[in-house]
Enzyme design. Sequence first.
Site, PDB file in Angstrom:
ATOM      1  N   PRO A  87       0.819  -1.213   0.000  1.00 22.51           N
ATOM      2  CA  PRO A  87       0.000   0.000   0.000  1.00 22.51           C
ATOM      3  C   PRO A  87       0.849   1.258   0.000  1.00 22.51           C
ATOM      4  CG  PRO A  87       0.079  -0.941   2.193  1.00 22.51           C
ATOM      5  CD  PRO A  87       0.732  -1.942   1.276  1.00 22.51           C
ATOM      6  N   GLU A  88       0.252   2.322  -0.490  1.00 21.46           N
ATOM      7  CA  GLU A  88       0.892   3.625  -0.428  1.00 21.46           C
ATOM      8  C   GLU A  88       0.765   4.198   0.987  1.00 21.46           C
ATOM      9  OE1 GLU A  88       2.294   4.800  -3.348  1.00 21.46           O
ATOM     10  OE2 GLU A  88       1.540   3.066  -4.441  1.00 21.46           O
ATOM     11  N   LYS A  95       4.672   3.617   6.189  1.00 18.43           N
ATOM     12  CA  LYS A  95       3.794   2.465   6.002  1.00 18.43           C
ATOM     13  C   LYS A  95       3.671   1.617   7.264  1.00 18.43           C
ATOM     14  CE  LYS A  95       4.781   2.425   1.070  1.00 18.43           C
ATOM     15  NZ  LYS A  95       5.118   1.626  -0.112  1.00 18.43           N
ATOM     16  N   ASN A  97       4.322   1.955  -5.504  1.00 22.52           N
ATOM     17  CA  ASN A  97       4.444   1.831  -6.955  1.00 22.52           C
ATOM     18  C   ASN A  97       3.517   2.780  -7.710  1.00 22.52           C
ATOM     19  OD1 ASN A  97       6.159   0.394  -8.698  1.00 22.52           O
ATOM     20  ND2 ASN A  97       4.446  -0.828  -9.442  1.00 22.52           N
ATOM     21  N   ARG A 157      12.389  -8.769  -8.794  1.00 19.72           N
ATOM     22  CA  ARG A 157      12.326  -7.716  -9.800  1.00 19.72           C
ATOM     23  C   ARG A 157      10.910  -7.488 -10.297  1.00 19.72           C
ATOM     24  NH1 ARG A 157      15.501  -5.206 -13.706  1.00 19.72           N
ATOM     25  NH2 ARG A 157      14.450  -4.842 -15.681  1.00 19.72           N
TER      26      ARG A 157
END
Length: 292
Positions: free
Chosen positions: A2-3, A51, A167, A254
């Site tokens: 989560p952001e 976070k 992200n 990755r």
Amino acid sequence: MPEGDTVFLAGRRLHDALAGRELTRGELRHPRLVQHDLAGRSVLEVVSVGKHLFTRFDDGTSLHSHFRMDGSWHLYRPGRPWRGPDHQVRAILEVPDRVAVGFRLHDLDLLPTEREDTWVGHLGPDLLGDGWGSAAAAEVERRLRADPERELGAALLDQRVACGVGNLYKAEICFLLGVSPWTRVGDLTDRQVHDAVTWAHKLLARNAWRPEQSTTGDLGEGAQHWVFERGGRGCRRCRDVVRTAGQDDGGADREDRIAYFCPTCQPGPHPPPARRGGRRPQQQSGRRSRYG
């Protein structure tokens, strides 16, 4: 993952429901903590640091939780059914009129409040912290510049630089700057570094008090983001096709970090286009339920 604004909102909702109240039920189902009963302790406050969430009690202890990829806190009225299976519950904090249930909280710890730094002391300034201001912004800029060879996308995700960017905001900040996520930090101008930090704070703060996460200013379905989760669709600015590629963030997996970008609006280094029939990065949805 989560952001930071998702965690911030969850923390504020937990604070509103629990702060100043004595727990009638305080059950921890994490394997390391099952022996602890929190009933009878009063909640002083619930605070987010990037976070991380800390629920602080009147006996000088704190319950630390981190969502990782799939964790969440839900709030219910007593007697209402829970929106998740019982075997995924890791914590239950109940007061007379509200029940906070923590699902899939892989990182859960009970520790002295004075030792919270063992979890967050290494982190950069919190983009949504009470102490955010010009000094904190300057410190984030300094930390960004500290590794000029690093790709901007990877640096933005590094919580040691600043707390809160995930992200979604990584993709949107790079688009708004007009640079590729693979651009070396050392190739950015001072203005671009400054703007990267400004956008990081501005976007998280804009969405911190609501469940919707918009970077375009539009809350309409499918119109909330510039490039995030728009792989294969037209860029909102130039109509070129938004592309995706895996970007190494310094971790072992990755393909857990998918970069979204417009090759026209974001000049700079890009991975070569995937060959036809070749393996494409697995896209993961950044959309999350923001209960709390």
